[in-house]
Design an enzyme around this catalytic site. Sequence first.
Site, PDB file in Angstrom:
ATOM      1  N   CYS A 130       0.846  -1.196   0.000  1.00  0.00           N
ATOM      2  CA  CYS A 130       0.000   0.000   0.000  1.00  0.00           C
ATOM      3  C   CYS A 130       0.880   1.246   0.000  1.00  0.00           C
ATOM      4  CB  CYS A 130      -0.933  -0.011   1.212  1.00  0.00           C
ATOM      5  SG  CYS A 130      -2.143   1.330   1.186  1.00  0.00           S
ATOM      6  N   THR A 389     -31.657   1.616   5.587  1.00  0.00           N
ATOM      7  CA  THR A 389     -31.939   1.693   4.158  1.00  0.00           C
ATOM      8  C   THR A 389     -31.187   0.581   3.424  1.00  0.00           C
ATOM      9  OG1 THR A 389     -30.076   3.188   3.744  1.00  0.00           O
ATOM     10  CG2 THR A 389     -32.201   4.203   4.249  1.00  0.00           C
TER      11      THR A 389
END
Length: 492
Positions: A130, A389
């Site tokens: 990374c 949701t």
Amino acid sequence: MRLATAANEAYTASLAVSELLGCKQCGGSRGQDEELGIRIPRPLGHGPSRFIPEKEILQVGSEDAQMHTLFADSFAALGRLDNITLVMVFHPQYLESFLKTQHYLLQMDGPLPLHYRHYIGIMAAARHQCSYLVNLHVNDFLHVGGDPKWLNGLENAPQKLQNLGELNKVLAHRPWLITKEHIEGLLKAEEHSWSLAELVHAVVLLTHYHSLASFTFGCGISPEIHCDGGHTFRPPSVSNYCICDITNGNHSVDEMQVNSAGNVSVSDSFFEVEALMEKMKQLQECRDEEEASQEEMASRFEIEKRESMFVFSSDDEEVTPARDVSRHFEDTSYGYKDFSRHGMHVPTFRVQDYCWEDHGYSLVNRLYPDVGQLIDEKFHIAYNLTYNTMAMHKDVDTSMLRRAIWNYIHCMFGIRYDDYDYGEINQLLDRSFKVYIKTVVCTPEKVTKRMYDSFWRQFKHSEKVHVNLLLIEARMQAELLYALRAITRYMT
């Protein structure tokens, strides 16, 4: 007040720059930058994330009071407003906890000196190649007085840090192999030995940055403008580009044309959401009607664990580490795939025997005060976070789905919850989602935009970022469980 002052000073400075250089949008005259002979770096990427359209990410200057405070805190603590923060701000409650924990680990009183903390962050991020995190912490390491020679390679760092390399390697890729012998080797290394408190601090840092590397790749975080690969001095092709655009990264009018290419039909993805909703309803009804026996639950766990070993992407290829990253760790060939494809057995770790809440939390808090509390809060926020949701649906209980994601990650690491029916995982997580989860958690450097786009195609980007928060916290907890259990066994 100090945080607000820092933010105001930064804002004032940015205004001063834009007034000095000027443009039509800023109210100044264009071309002054050329007269002053200033070369202005331009972002190479399309905003903070390569996966999420720029217009869907909160723009600096348009945030509400809560988010402004978060941005101010981040800027005051880090001296920057990085792309990870700009993507995590989709979920302010989590971001606040994350920033507080990271600030404590890196800057507050603790067993390890500041430059050791950043160097351990470099070692951890490098295991997953990374470069985004490596670059940030190379700068931070030098800023706090770290020896530049250490950055030439792990072999140039003190022997004490070199000794940590083995634990870093196993923890990042095969944490189930960690034993009390690993711990003993670090604590009894004569003049290069670690204290228990130092080791716990190091373990928390390693797990934090392994997981943050997963988030960085999983959300396609773009390089910072001041880092390698984050900028260019070539003139922009868009005629109305201005200095203001650097702040918000608004530098590509063709972005939506690029991002909209290759999208599946809305109707197909709509039916995927409806099918998932129906499965959740059916599973809840089955739960209410009958409960599987302990033997059946154990069998389903073993089946899911075994199957998870063979979930991988069709374009799964070796990623060769760049020299500037690989110099910070040893044994570059060691990874997750080598293990999983040779059919080796992952032992079962029963949470009922050793868990974070009853064992890991107290051990961390005893040896590194307050950190256990901060990590625990972060785990709970990520696990329980919900807006009720799902894509276009509202008032949905998503607890079943969140638990399936969390437990699937722990299942890949051999961690079993006796009270969970692992048969639910195959019902709720389709193959493309499993491929994404496993890649982000186990080999994040191989994540592609295609993987990101292929799961939950009708869901919002904020929901996919939410998934990544679950992935990184479940991964961090899994690594911590194995490391802390080994420390506990050493102590007893």
